[in-house]
Design an enzyme around this catalytic site. Structure first.
Site, PDB file in Angstrom:
ATOM      1  N   ARG A 108       0.839  -1.201   0.000  1.00  0.00           N
ATOM      2  CA  ARG A 108       0.000   0.000   0.000  1.00  0.00           C
ATOM      3  C   ARG A 108       0.873   1.250   0.000  1.00  0.00           C
ATOM      4  O   ARG A 108       2.089   1.166   0.128  1.00  0.00           O
ATOM      5  CB  ARG A 108      -0.966   0.011   1.185  1.00  0.00           C
ATOM      6  CG  ARG A 108      -0.282  -0.019   2.539  1.00  0.00           C
ATOM      7  CD  ARG A 108      -1.307   0.050   3.668  1.00  0.00           C
ATOM      8  NE  ARG A 108      -0.684  -0.147   4.960  1.00  0.00           N
ATOM      9  CZ  ARG A 108      -1.330  -0.191   6.109  1.00  0.00           C
ATOM     10  NH1 ARG A 108      -2.646  -0.042   6.141  1.00  0.00           N
ATOM     11  NH2 ARG A 108      -0.691  -0.376   7.246  1.00  0.00           N
ATOM     12  N   ASN A 146      -5.407   7.441   3.894  1.00  0.00           N
ATOM     13  CA  ASN A 146      -5.169   6.724   5.150  1.00  0.00           C
ATOM     14  C   ASN A 146      -3.727   6.928   5.572  1.00  0.00           C
ATOM     15  O   ASN A 146      -2.799   6.619   4.824  1.00  0.00           O
ATOM     16  CB  ASN A 146      -5.415   5.217   4.978  1.00  0.00           C
ATOM     17  CG  ASN A 146      -5.361   4.485   6.310  1.00  0.00           C
ATOM     18  OD1 ASN A 146      -6.307   4.564   7.104  1.00  0.00           O
ATOM     19  ND2 ASN A 146      -4.271   3.802   6.578  1.00  0.00           N
ATOM     20  N   GLU A 147      -3.548   7.461   6.756  1.00  0.00           N
ATOM     21  CA  GLU A 147      -2.214   7.624   7.352  1.00  0.00           C
ATOM     22  C   GLU A 147      -1.173   8.112   6.350  1.00  0.00           C
ATOM     23  O   GLU A 147      -0.277   7.355   5.940  1.00  0.00           O
ATOM     24  CB  GLU A 147      -1.732   6.313   7.986  1.00  0.00           C
ATOM     25  CG  GLU A 147      -2.468   5.971   9.252  1.00  0.00           C
ATOM     26  CD  GLU A 147      -1.815   4.834  10.041  1.00  0.00           C
ATOM     27  OE1 GLU A 147      -1.009   4.094   9.471  1.00  0.00           O
ATOM     28  OE2 GLU A 147      -2.125   4.707  11.230  1.00  0.00           O
ATOM     29  N   GLU A 319      -8.110   5.003  15.098  1.00  0.00           N
ATOM     30  CA  GLU A 319      -7.789   3.580  15.241  1.00  0.00           C
ATOM     31  C   GLU A 319      -7.183   3.389  16.634  1.00  0.00           C
ATOM     32  O   GLU A 319      -6.145   3.971  16.938  1.00  0.00           O
ATOM     33  CB  GLU A 319      -6.769   3.137  14.187  1.00  0.00           C
ATOM     34  CG  GLU A 319      -7.266   3.262  12.760  1.00  0.00           C
ATOM     35  CD  GLU A 319      -6.234   2.809  11.724  1.00  0.00           C
ATOM     36  OE1 GLU A 319      -5.240   2.161  12.088  1.00  0.00           O
ATOM     37  OE2 GLU A 319      -6.443   3.125  10.534  1.00  0.00           O
ATOM     38  N   TRP A 327       3.013  -5.265  13.725  1.00  0.00           N
ATOM     39  CA  TRP A 327       4.015  -4.567  12.917  1.00  0.00           C
ATOM     40  C   TRP A 327       5.253  -4.102  13.665  1.00  0.00           C
ATOM     41  O   TRP A 327       6.178  -3.577  13.062  1.00  0.00           O
ATOM     42  CB  TRP A 327       3.384  -3.366  12.192  1.00  0.00           C
ATOM     43  CG  TRP A 327       2.486  -2.513  13.039  1.00  0.00           C
ATOM     44  CD1 TRP A 327       1.125  -2.593  13.096  1.00  0.00           C
ATOM     45  CD2 TRP A 327       2.854  -1.467  13.954  1.00  0.00           C
ATOM     46  NE1 TRP A 327       0.620  -1.666  13.983  1.00  0.00           N
ATOM     47  CE2 TRP A 327       1.660  -0.960  14.518  1.00  0.00           C
ATOM     48  CE3 TRP A 327       4.071  -0.914  14.348  1.00  0.00           C
ATOM     49  CZ2 TRP A 327       1.652   0.075  15.454  1.00  0.00           C
ATOM     50  CZ3 TRP A 327       4.063   0.118  15.290  1.00  0.00           C
ATOM     51  CH2 TRP A 327       2.858   0.591  15.821  1.00  0.00           C
ATOM     52  N   GLU A 367      -2.049  -8.790   7.845  1.00  0.00           N
ATOM     53  CA  GLU A 367      -2.268  -8.482   9.266  1.00  0.00           C
ATOM     54  C   GLU A 367      -2.921  -9.628  10.031  1.00  0.00           C
ATOM     55  O   GLU A 367      -3.703  -9.412  10.959  1.00  0.00           O
ATOM     56  CB  GLU A 367      -3.049  -7.167   9.379  1.00  0.00           C
ATOM     57  CG  GLU A 367      -2.226  -6.014   8.833  1.00  0.00           C
ATOM     58  CD  GLU A 367      -2.906  -4.652   8.898  1.00  0.00           C
ATOM     59  OE1 GLU A 367      -4.118  -4.582   9.159  1.00  0.00           O
ATOM     60  OE2 GLU A 367      -2.189  -3.649   8.653  1.00  0.00           O
ATOM     61  N   GLN A 368      -2.561 -10.856   9.687  1.00  0.00           N
ATOM     62  CA  GLN A 368      -3.172 -12.026  10.342  1.00  0.00           C
ATOM     63  C   GLN A 368      -2.902 -12.057  11.841  1.00  0.00           C
ATOM     64  O   GLN A 368      -3.689 -12.582  12.609  1.00  0.00           O
ATOM     65  CB  GLN A 368      -2.643 -13.311   9.708  1.00  0.00           C
ATOM     66  CG  GLN A 368      -3.031 -13.428   8.257  1.00  0.00           C
ATOM     67  CD  GLN A 368      -2.439 -14.646   7.582  1.00  0.00           C
ATOM     68  OE1 GLN A 368      -2.263 -15.678   8.191  1.00  0.00           O
ATOM     69  NE2 GLN A 368      -2.124 -14.509   6.311  1.00  0.00           N
ATOM     70  N   HIS A 370      -2.737  -9.452  13.751  1.00  0.00           N
ATOM     71  CA  HIS A 370      -3.252  -8.237  14.400  1.00  0.00           C
ATOM     72  C   HIS A 370      -4.592  -8.538  15.062  1.00  0.00           C
ATOM     73  O   HIS A 370      -5.558  -8.892  14.395  1.00  0.00           O
ATOM     74  CB  HIS A 370      -3.424  -7.140  13.349  1.00  0.00           C
ATOM     75  CG  HIS A 370      -3.518  -5.762  13.925  1.00  0.00           C
ATOM     76  ND1 HIS A 370      -4.548  -5.366  14.748  1.00  0.00           N
ATOM     77  CD2 HIS A 370      -2.702  -4.692  13.793  1.00  0.00           C
ATOM     78  CE1 HIS A 370      -4.352  -4.096  15.086  1.00  0.00           C
ATOM     79  NE2 HIS A 370      -3.237  -3.671  14.527  1.00  0.00           N
TER      80      HIS A 370
HETATM   81  C1  GAL Z   1      -2.480   1.464  10.799  1.00  0.00           C
HETATM   82  C2  GAL Z   1      -3.240   1.435   9.495  1.00  0.00           C
HETATM   83  C3  GAL Z   1      -4.245   0.306   9.447  1.00  0.00           C
HETATM   84  C4  GAL Z   1      -3.636  -0.974   9.960  1.00  0.00           C
HETATM   85  C5  GAL Z   1      -3.126  -0.727  11.351  1.00  0.00           C
HETATM   86  C6  GAL Z   1      -2.537  -1.945  12.010  1.00  0.00           C
HETATM   87  O1  GAL Z   1      -1.230   2.024  10.622  1.00  0.00           O
HETATM   88  O2  GAL Z   1      -3.913   2.640   9.272  1.00  0.00           O
HETATM   89  O3  GAL Z   1      -4.675   0.137   8.121  1.00  0.00           O
HETATM   90  O4  GAL Z   1      -2.605  -1.373   9.115  1.00  0.00           O
HETATM   91  O5  GAL Z   1      -2.120   0.245  11.312  1.00  0.00           O
HETATM   92  O6  GAL Z   1      -2.065  -1.634  13.304  1.00  0.00           O
END
Ligand code: GAL
Length: 655
Positions: A108, A146-147, A319, A327, A367-368, A370
């Site tokens: 992304r 987004n971000e 969020e 991550w 992101e499995q 997460h």
């Molecule tokens: C943010 C992002 C989300 C998701 C999230 C995971 O940085 O906006 O899409 O990736 O982290 O923690």
């Protein structure tokens, strides 16, 4: 300032789940106390399958299902994930790294903010989305992209950036001579005769000119502002009355967030306390102690920063970390109660909405690992229970207002860039210095507004300026007129706007507030300290300052040099203070301001809104909070013995 009537949200990806799950999801969201659902920020490839070939049916349907359940939709422009067909059409739209390598499609944020073709595409898809949903009654707000900048995508060394930068410089300087003078290009024969000779500051044999890099950083920051503005201008027209939001990040400094926020109604931000502790803090003991809670001040800092960013001073947590993330180098599980604590703390700092990332954990793709409010099989995880608990608890609390604080901390992005560009000491990180000043004030129980150089300074008793390298005359006048006490950190005013040493030496224009000169500076390797009068020490950095007329020496450092000097209401700290020293300086200054000090200790923190006080425990042990509670206060939530991950909310008898 905002009247808090706390509201909850969640990030949802209908495109990830079979349609027959949506209704039940929506019903369960409402049961959990959620009112807002953010959708579609990564959905471009599902909407525009090929150029001009659209499939709206699923998104129309998802909005109707969510709306019918009584949820309010936050729609997003999908520009953080341009689809493959688009990147194939314009392969040069991707950003280019410092080594000149293009950053490929396949995850992304594969775009360059300077790329004119992509800007047009971003405007096109924004307009298409806004025409379809701008006046949809269920869509109450819009998130742009987004971000911005996630995955280090702000600074790009592309051809588009080179062209754009040259134009930007031509507008700023008007003549190559003016640019040569501002940058000091005579040094090492770096002079240019034409703006078309300016190169990007990467791949040079040794360090490029700091003035050059600083202007390039300003240019790249301005591209984010313009990129965002293109979208907000379209949305203002086609989505009237809807709140416009962007979700900023924590610990992210690559563009000037104040500038971007001028075009928004709400500054959203994404709060990942454990990910940020693992990624952005160095001290192993610190990380072990706060492993499952996060740094006690960093969430609050960002709430206080983003709360003040938009013209309306509105902030959401877009969020919120719901459990382990995926991550950071390591991704621990929060203590039970932390999701609740982080949510209460956000509201205490003025968040209007806390929105959790995400509704259900994804069993596929990146992101499995997460966590989410629900597990991949749909069963509620701990985050769900805690979110539900906060929403029930807050429903029972009185609404309160976030008031202007008495203490402000001035934070400036360009100054952070300036020390990144020329650190002079390998570990001189301006943001860490800011963090330490902020933490010192919080541990003394202060409510803090994080402000910018453009903020209104009236009404503050104390303005702390930990790291402001570049000042202009207007700011100095404003500081003087504010009537507040001012504490300046090391390196204050030490560079001009073009990144040169001021004629009168540091602190340059700030000499109007405090007559003094910085004669020499040194940086010091880890492990070596310079004691300051038995109170504490300087590490990393120390200055030899010469006090001018009327400036008194309040503390002296190891070699007999002034360590803390003051003239009337302005003082200057001539080195990087350790925790004790900083705390003593702040205590004395707060006392001089007549402000009440409440010492919270290492692990507890407080935040007051009118007569409501929120107390949180970031430590890994239960704590006795009785020192923070008056006999006549009424405890509304919690007990004086505050558990790990615990929260106390009380109504104070006196303010
Ligand atoms: C943010 C992002 C989300 C998701 C999230 C995971 O940085 O906006 O899409 O990736 O982290 O923690």
């Amino acid at each position: 300032m905002t009247n808090i009537s706390p509201t909850f949200g969640v990030c949802y990806y209908p495109e990830h789940w079979p349609r027959d799950m949506w209704e039940e999801d929506a019903v369960r969201m409402v049961e959990c106390g959620i009112q807002y659902v953010r959708i579609a920020e990564f959905a471009w490839s599902r909407i525009e399958i090929k150029r001009d070939q659209f499939d709206w049916e699923w998104l129309d349907n998802a909005i109707s299902v969510l709306g019918a359940a009584g949820l309010k939709v936050v729609m997003c422009t999908p520009t953080a994930t341009p689809p493959k067909w688009l990147v194939d059409e314009m392969p040069d739209m991707v950003a280019v790294d410092e080594n000149g390598k293009p950053r490929k499609w396949g995850s992304r944020r594969h775009y360059d903010f300077s790329h004119i073709g992509y800007r047009k595409e971003s405007a096109r898809i924004t307009e298409i989305f806004a025409k379809r949903y701008g006046e949809n009654p269920h869509v109450v707000a819009w998130q742009t992209d987004n971000e911005y900048g996630c995955h280090a995508t702000i600074v790009s060394y592309s051809n588009a950036a080179k062209e754009g930068f040259r134009d930007w410089l031509a507008q700023k300087y008007q003549s190559p001579d003016a640019l040569n003078r501002a940058w000091g290009n005579v040094f090492w024969s770096m002079e240019v005769q034409d703006f078309s000779e300016v190169e990007l500051p990467n791949l040079t044999v040794t360090e490029p000119n700091p003035s050059h890099i600083l202007d390039f950083r300003r240019y790249t920051s301005d591209q984010v502002v313009e990129f965002n503005r293109i979208q907000t201008q379209i949305l203002r027209k086609l989505a009237p009355g809807r709140d416009l939001i962007h979700n900023f990040m924590g610990h992210f400094l690559e563009f000037d967030h104040y500038d971007v926020a001028q075009d928004l109604d709400v500054a959203g931000w994404d709060s990942y306390p454990l990910g940020n502790l693992e990624r952005h803090f160095d001290d192993a003991n610190w990380k072990a102690w706060y492993l499952r809670a996060g740094d006690p001040d960093m969430q609050a800092f960002h709430h206080d920063l983003y709360r003040g960013c938009t013209p309306e001073k509105r902030m959401w947590v877009m969020e919120q970390q719901p459990g382990p993330v995926n991550w950071a180098p390591w991704n621990p599980d929060p203590h039970p109660g932390m999701v609740r604590l982080w949510s209460h703390e956000a509201f205490a700092h003025g968040a209007e909405v806390v929105s959790y990332f995400r509704w259900r954990q994804a069993p596929f793709a990146q992101e499995q690992f997460h966590a989410a409010l629900n597990r991949p099989d749909g069963s509620p995880d701990r985050g769900y229970e805690e979110a539900e608990q906060v929403s029930n608890e807050l429903a029972a609390l009185p609404n309160t207002k976030t008031e202007k604080a008495k203490v402000a901390l001035l934070f400036d992005y360009a100054s952070i860039w300036a020390t990144e560009i020329q650190r002079q000491g390998a570990d001189y990180d301006g943001f860490i210095l800011v963090r330490e000043f902020y933490a010192a004030l919080r541990k003394l129980g202060q409510n803090i507004d994080v402000i910018s150089t453009r903020s209104d300074l009236t009404g503050y008793e104390l303005i702390v300026v930990p790291h402001l390298l570049m000042v202009d005359q207007a700011l100095v006048d404003k500081l003087e007129k504010s009537g507040a006490r001012v504490v300046l950190g090391p390196r204050s005013g030490s560079r001009t706007r073009s990144h040169q040493i001021p004629d009168a030496l540091a602190p340059g224009l700030l000499q109007q507030l405090i007559p003094m000169r910085v004669l020499r500076v040194e940086s010091i390797r880890p492990g070596i300290v310079i004691p300051v009068e038995g109170i504490g020490s300087f590490s990393k950095w120390a200055e030899q300052v010469e006090p001018g007329d009327g400036t008194d020496v309040l503390l002296t450092g190891g070699e007999g040099y002034p360590a803390w000097v003051r003239n009337k209401s302005c003082s200057y700290i001539a080195g990087w203070p350790d925790q004790n020293l900083l705390s003593q300086i702040m205590k004395e200054t707060l006392q001089n301001c007549g402000l009440t000090i409440v010492e919270t200790g290492e692990d507890l923190r407080i935040r007051d809104r009118g007569q409501i006080r929120t107390i949180v425990n970031y430590g890994p042990k239960p704590q006795d909070a009785s020192g923070l509670i008056d006999r006549n206060d009424e405890i509304l939530i919690g007990t004086t013995m505050i558990n790990v991950g615990g929260v106390i909310i009380l109504h104070r008898a006196v303010r």
